[in-house]
Design a protein around this motif. Structure first.
Motif, PDB file in Angstrom:
ATOM      1  N   GLY A   1       5.785  54.760 -31.746  1.00  0.00           N
ATOM      2  CA  GLY A   1       6.159  54.118 -30.477  1.00  0.00           C
ATOM      3  C   GLY A   1       5.380  52.814 -30.367  1.00  0.00           C
ATOM      4  O   GLY A   1       4.190  52.821 -30.063  1.00  0.00           O
ATOM      5  N   PHE A   2       6.066  51.715 -30.644  1.00  0.00           N
ATOM      6  CA  PHE A   2       5.396  50.421 -30.757  1.00  0.00           C
ATOM      7  C   PHE A   2       4.710  50.007 -29.450  1.00  0.00           C
ATOM      8  O   PHE A   2       3.593  49.511 -29.448  1.00  0.00           O
ATOM      9  N   ASP A   3       5.397  50.261 -28.330  1.00  0.00           N
ATOM     10  CA  ASP A   3       4.843  49.842 -27.025  1.00  0.00           C
ATOM     11  C   ASP A   3       3.555  50.585 -26.710  1.00  0.00           C
ATOM     12  O   ASP A   3       2.635  50.039 -26.104  1.00  0.00           O
ATOM     13  N   ARG A   4       3.526  51.840 -27.137  1.00  0.00           N
ATOM     14  CA  ARG A   4       2.313  52.634 -26.863  1.00  0.00           C
ATOM     15  C   ARG A   4       1.162  52.174 -27.740  1.00  0.00           C
ATOM     16  O   ARG A   4       0.006  52.235 -27.336  1.00  0.00           O
ATOM     17  N   VAL A   5       1.463  51.718 -28.955  1.00  0.00           N
ATOM     18  CA  VAL A   5       0.405  51.176 -29.814  1.00  0.00           C
ATOM     19  C   VAL A   5      -0.183  49.938 -29.130  1.00  0.00           C
ATOM     20  O   VAL A   5      -1.404  49.787 -29.027  1.00  0.00           O
ATOM     21  N   MET A   6       0.699  49.080 -28.603  1.00  0.00           N
ATOM     22  CA  MET A   6       0.226  47.867 -27.917  1.00  0.00           C
ATOM     23  C   MET A   6      -0.649  48.239 -26.711  1.00  0.00           C
ATOM     24  O   MET A   6      -1.687  47.645 -26.477  1.00  0.00           O
ATOM     25  N   MET A   7      -0.181  49.242 -25.961  1.00  0.00           N
ATOM     26  CA  MET A   7      -0.919  49.676 -24.771  1.00  0.00           C
ATOM     27  C   MET A   7      -2.311  50.181 -25.137  1.00  0.00           C
ATOM     28  O   MET A   7      -3.297  49.887 -24.461  1.00  0.00           O
TER      29      MET A   7
ATOM     30  N   GLU B   1      -1.720  60.960 -31.927  1.00  0.00           N
ATOM     31  CA  GLU B   1      -1.942  60.707 -30.502  1.00  0.00           C
ATOM     32  C   GLU B   1      -3.054  59.698 -30.288  1.00  0.00           C
ATOM     33  O   GLU B   1      -3.932  59.564 -31.128  1.00  0.00           O
ATOM     34  N   ALA B   2      -3.002  59.067 -29.129  1.00  0.00           N
ATOM     35  CA  ALA B   2      -4.133  58.257 -28.668  1.00  0.00           C
ATOM     36  C   ALA B   2      -4.628  58.977 -27.420  1.00  0.00           C
ATOM     37  O   ALA B   2      -4.034  58.829 -26.345  1.00  0.00           O
ATOM     38  N   PRO B   3      -5.673  59.787 -27.530  1.00  0.00           N
ATOM     39  CA  PRO B   3      -6.095  60.617 -26.389  1.00  0.00           C
ATOM     40  C   PRO B   3      -6.347  59.797 -25.123  1.00  0.00           C
ATOM     41  O   PRO B   3      -6.124  60.279 -24.021  1.00  0.00           O
ATOM     42  N   GLN B   4      -6.760  58.527 -25.281  1.00  0.00           N
ATOM     43  CA  GLN B   4      -7.088  57.713 -24.101  1.00  0.00           C
ATOM     44  C   GLN B   4      -5.857  57.337 -23.275  1.00  0.00           C
ATOM     45  O   GLN B   4      -5.989  56.811 -22.174  1.00  0.00           O
ATOM     46  N   LEU B   5      -4.637  57.626 -23.783  1.00  0.00           N
ATOM     47  CA  LEU B   5      -3.432  57.257 -23.027  1.00  0.00           C
ATOM     48  C   LEU B   5      -3.036  58.287 -21.974  1.00  0.00           C
ATOM     49  O   LEU B   5      -2.150  58.043 -21.175  1.00  0.00           O
ATOM     50  N   GLY B   6      -3.652  59.455 -21.991  1.00  0.00           N
ATOM     51  CA  GLY B   6      -3.315  60.458 -20.980  1.00  0.00           C
ATOM     52  C   GLY B   6      -1.964  61.087 -21.245  1.00  0.00           C
ATOM     53  O   GLY B   6      -1.653  61.453 -22.381  1.00  0.00           O
ATOM     54  N   ALA B   7      -1.111  61.149 -20.210  1.00  0.00           N
ATOM     55  CA  ALA B   7       0.139  61.906 -20.314  1.00  0.00           C
ATOM     56  C   ALA B   7       1.044  61.428 -21.453  1.00  0.00           C
ATOM     57  O   ALA B   7       1.617  62.234 -22.176  1.00  0.00           O
ATOM     58  N   GLU B   8       1.182  60.131 -21.613  1.00  0.00           N
ATOM     59  CA  GLU B   8       2.093  59.617 -22.636  1.00  0.00           C
ATOM     60  C   GLU B   8       1.306  59.221 -23.883  1.00  0.00           C
ATOM     61  O   GLU B   8       1.377  58.087 -24.343  1.00  0.00           O
ATOM     62  N   LYS B   9       0.536  60.173 -24.393  1.00  0.00           N
ATOM     63  CA  LYS B   9      -0.411  59.810 -25.449  1.00  0.00           C
ATOM     64  C   LYS B   9       0.175  59.847 -26.853  1.00  0.00           C
ATOM     65  O   LYS B   9      -0.474  59.447 -27.804  1.00  0.00           O
ATOM     66  N   GLN B  10       1.413  60.328 -26.979  1.00  0.00           N
ATOM     67  CA  GLN B  10       1.964  60.443 -28.327  1.00  0.00           C
ATOM     68  C   GLN B  10       2.393  59.079 -28.878  1.00  0.00           C
ATOM     69  O   GLN B  10       3.308  58.441 -28.356  1.00  0.00           O
TER      70      GLN B  10
END
Ligand code: HAM
Length: 427
Positions: free
Chosen positions: A318-324, A283-292
């Motif tokens: 999840g590549f897009d979430r890594v970018m985010m 997880e990236a805790p800083q992403l909030g709801a969609e943190k996985q």
């Protein structure tokens, strides 16, 4: 005007540059772990995803009948397609097989930040072993691949579905166990995955679980210490192998350079139905709801697709979430322009511009020149605008002496160099 479908995105040049850079970073790690790239079609027979993906995925499928009346789906993920490929073509290959992929996936989900209808997954599948060491290597791969992108704040969580299932059985009175169908098991897993503990309690009550059993189970879901977990199963001989393997896996994980403090979480159930044994998420805790950012584990799909039973495990990032997350962490992409711009101060030398650009391209440089018939002053401005590192200026006087001028676009410095020595000044 026609706009793009909801939940999809266009990527401009700057974004694509960043995406490709990060993709390469992760691929470097996959390759270092001896994983090799494969690709499967974007379209599959609908049936492939109905076999064992689970209700969530089926509800979100993009599916349609093709012109031949076949039921087709856009892939919502790549594990089932890779297993289909394995069963169709690769069963005889030497094991273990270590595959990685990068591809777009489609889920008809409610779009929001970090949740798209078209998104990209970068994942790995390991076919042939689910030994504690093999699982540890797989988790280490996911961890190191994400770390390699430059992300700082990530959290690894590891659970075990065998132990979770055994504990669910303990939470239900033996008189109700005959009703403990796979469907119920799936329902409870799904509620745990969604962290909907209240509904899970209601369901357990329906199966006559006592308040004490429910309390104990809820406590188990919060366990994050291997000694506590061992304690829960001290009377169960059949859980001992799972516990021993779990300990061995954690020990190997340290050897692969992954910190294992506080990684155990017994409340990981995963959203797809094909998982068995060890499961994990990053997880990236800083992403909030969609943190996985990443999810995976060992799973069973091959026999369901008609293949010979074999251990399989994998994960997808999840590549897009890594970018985010990188953007959130204000990651500075280490880009430096390599572009060389060529221009002339004299229309008579325009043909020489083309010849020089071609020669430099042939030598491996990234080269551009004006295609819009710009005036000289505009041409230099344009070179700046497209981010050229250096501009080669062809002027009549220098040309007659077999020389050109090189302008460093950052410092503004200019120097005359001999034509035959030009390339050495461009690197
Ligand atoms: P998943 O957890 O469904 O697992 O998806 C993996 C990752 O894809 C998620 O952790 C998340 O980062 C990203 N993701 C999922 N849905 C979306 C969405 N709508 N928009 C943006 N990102 C999303 C799987 O798909 C499994 N096939 C992973 C696996 C591979 N298990 C074994 N091998």
């Amino acid at each position: 005007m026609v706009s793009k479908p909801r939940g999809t995105r266009d990527f401009d040049v700057a974004e694509m540059e960043k995406r490709r850079f990060i993709q390469k970073q992760m691929e470097t790690i996959f390759k270092r772990f001896a994983y090799k790239e494969i690709a499967t079609p974007t379209l599959e027979h609908l049936e492939l995803f109905e076999i064992k993906s689970g209700e969530n995925i089926i509800d979100e499928l993009y599916s349609f009948k093709d012109k031949g009346g076949r039921d087709i789906a856009l892939r919502p993920e790549l594990t089932a397609p890779v297993m289909r490929f394995y069963v169709e073509k690769l069963q005889m290959e030497t094991k273990p097989l270590k595959f990685y992929y990068f591809g777009n996936c489609f889920r008809y989900d409610r779009p929001q930040e970090g949740r798209y209808r078209e998104f990209w997954q970068m994942g790995c599948e390991l076919i042939g072993s689910c030994s504690p060491g093999a699982i540890a290597e797989l988790i280490a791969l996911a961890y190191h691949a994400i770390k390699k992108t430059g992300l700082i704040n990530i959290r690894l969580r590891i659970g075990n579905l065998n132990l979770l299932e055994k504990q669910i059985r303990k939470a239900i009175p033996s008189s109700s166990l005959s009703d403990f169908s796979p469907a119920l098991h799936t329902d409870i897993f799904r509620l745990i995955d969604k962290n909907d503990i209240e509904s899970m309690e209601q369901l357990l009550k329906k199966y006559k679980s006592s308040p004490k059993q429910i309390a104990l189970f809820k406590e188990f879901l919060q366990s994050n210490n291997i000694d506590d977990i061992t304690n829960y199963f001290k009377d169960s001989t059949e859980a001992q192998t799972d516990i021993e393997d779990f300990k061995k896996m954690l020990d190997s994980l340290e050897l692969f350079g992954v910190p294992t403090r506080d990684v155990i979480e017994m409340n990981i159930a995963r959203g797809l139905d094909y998982y068995t044994g060890t499961v994990f998420e990053i997880e990236a805790p800083q992403l909030g709801a969609e943190k996985q950012l990443c999810g995976g584990g060992s799973y069973t799909l091959v026999p369901l697709l008609g293949g010979t039973e074999i251990p399989t495990a994998g994960f997808a990032i999840g590549f897009d979430r890594v970018m985010m997350t990188l953007e959130r962490e204000n990651y500075e992409f280490p880009f430096s322009s390599e572009l060389i711009y060529v221009m002339s101060l004299d229309r008579d030398l325009d043909r020489e511009v083309i010849k020089m650009a071609s020669q430099l391209r042939y030598s491996g440089f990234m080269v551009d020149f004006d295609l819009m018939n710009r005036a000289i002053s505009r041409s230099l401005k344009y070179a700046n605008k497209i981010g050229a590192k250096k501009t080669i200026i062809l002027g009549k006087n220098e040309w007659d002496q077999d020389k050109v001028v090189i302008k460093d676009m950052q410092s503004g410095e200019q120097q005359e160099v001999k034509k035959e020595e030009l390339e050495a000044f461009l690197v």
